[in-house]
Design a protein around this motif. Structure first.
Motif, PDB file in Angstrom:
ATOM      1  N   ILE A 135       0.839  -1.203   0.000  1.00 21.19           N
ATOM      2  CA  ILE A 135       0.000   0.000   0.000  1.00 21.19           C
ATOM      3  C   ILE A 135       0.868   1.246   0.000  1.00 21.19           C
ATOM      4  N   VAL A 140      -4.816   5.603  -2.673  1.00 23.24           N
ATOM      5  CA  VAL A 140      -5.628   4.393  -2.545  1.00 23.24           C
ATOM      6  C   VAL A 140      -6.938   4.724  -1.855  1.00 23.24           C
ATOM      7  N   MET A 147      -9.450  -0.611  -2.288  1.00 23.14           N
ATOM      8  CA  MET A 147      -8.481  -1.715  -2.352  1.00 23.14           C
ATOM      9  C   MET A 147      -9.244  -3.030  -2.411  1.00 23.14           C
ATOM     10  N   ALA A 163      -5.110  -2.541   5.236  1.00 22.45           N
ATOM     11  CA  ALA A 163      -5.864  -1.414   4.681  1.00 22.45           C
ATOM     12  C   ALA A 163      -6.361  -0.494   5.784  1.00 22.45           C
ATOM     13  N   VAL A 167      -7.071   3.255   4.376  1.00 18.31           N
ATOM     14  CA  VAL A 167      -7.763   3.095   3.104  1.00 18.31           C
ATOM     15  C   VAL A 167      -9.267   3.272   3.327  1.00 18.31           C
TER      16      VAL A 167
END
Length: 298
Positions: free
Chosen positions: A239, A247, A250, A264, A269
């Motif tokens: 990432i 991002v 994802m 994440a 994210v």
């Protein structure tokens, strides 16, 4: 807060319902077809059937990727089957561009010379010209230190396999990455002034060799109830390398027990999508994520 969309579904069917070019980043590790004992998946297909299946799900990955997205594919092999990762990359070569090849080192042994206190270091006190190498070796002792974990094998033909691949695919091969997000300081500080590209900063690209050991556990059934996982840190580094700020969405088509989803969440994210065919693994992923505060399920 990370919005989690975790589904018990075959990934090919699941991704078929996603919009075109809607995903910024894919980090995943599919079954390797090496006979691993999964609960709901047979990891013993014939080679050509397995490669055709890889092409099928990778085709869906390509469709959902944005033009400047990244796809990090973790693949390992068995000592007796070393060509598998390379065959997969060849199978996908007309779908995606292999932009970087990263070596995930799980275990490493490092030999470090220790100067003999009585006779000194061979580097600091070189032997007179003409002395034999055998005499020179007395000057230094070598100490081997090992780091990380690997699966031992009993073989008279093969070495223990201490690394896997992370193949970084993109649609064009021209996607910019955040090389210094995983940067390391210069060992020789004189390089900071010597090289123009440093701009005076003590930080250089880590390169394509990543040492990421597994965490030590006492019970697989309780602490890591899945036969094949990658560390959360591996997904975090993917990432960060792509660029955290870039991002929004994802995807992990092979979720397992949710390590990519945890990564994440740690990186902030906004949206994470995961597919997993086994209800036991999916339940474990949801349990682990529910213990964390900064996530929410739809």
């Amino acid at each position: 807060m990370t919005q989690l969309d975790l589904r018990q579904q075959d990934c090919v069917k699941g991704m078929a319902r996603l919009r075109n070019e809607d995903v910024d980043l894919v980090v995943t590790s599919p079954p390797y077809n090496l006979g691993v004992d999964y609960k709901k998946y047979s990891d013993r297909q014939d080679r050509q059937s397995y490669l055709r299946w890889c092409r099928e799900w990778a085709g869906e990955v390509r469709r959902v990727l944005k033009p400047n997205a990244s796809f990090f594919l973790n693949i390992g092999s068995a000592p007796s089957n070393p060509m598998l990762p390379h065959e997969i990359t060849m199978e996908l070569r007309d779908l995606l561009v292999l932009q970087n090849t990263i070596h995930w080192i799980k275990s490493v042994a490092i030999d470090t010379p220790r100067p003999n206190k009585q006779r000194g270091s061979r580097h600091l006190n070189p032997l007179p010209e003409g002395e034999e190498d055998a005499q020179r070796q007395v000057r230094a002792q070598v100490s081997a230190a090992t780091y990380g974990h690997f699966k031992p094998i009993s073989s008279k033909r093969f070495l223990n396999d201490c690394h896997e691949y992370i193949f970084h695919f993109t649609k064009t091969g021209r996607v910019e990455i955040d090389r210094l997000a995983l940067g390391v300081p210069y060992q020789d500080k004189s390089n900071i002034a010597r090289w123009r590209h440093t701009l005076g900063s003590d930080r250089r690209c880590r390169g394509n060799t990543w040492f990421i050991p597994y965490e030590t556990i006492q019970s697989r059934s309780k602490e890591r109830p899945h036969p094949a996982t990658f560390p959360v840190q591996l997904a975090e580094w993917c990432i960060k390398l792509h660029g955290v700020s870039r991002v929004h969405t994802m995807l992990d088509p092979f979720l397992g027990i949710g390590n990519s989803a945890i990564a994440a969440e740690r990186c902030g994210v906004k949206e994470f999508i995961g597919f997993e065919i086994d209800e036991t693994y999916l339940a474990e992923a949801k349990r682990r994520l529910a213990c964390r505060e900064a996530v929410c399920f739809p």
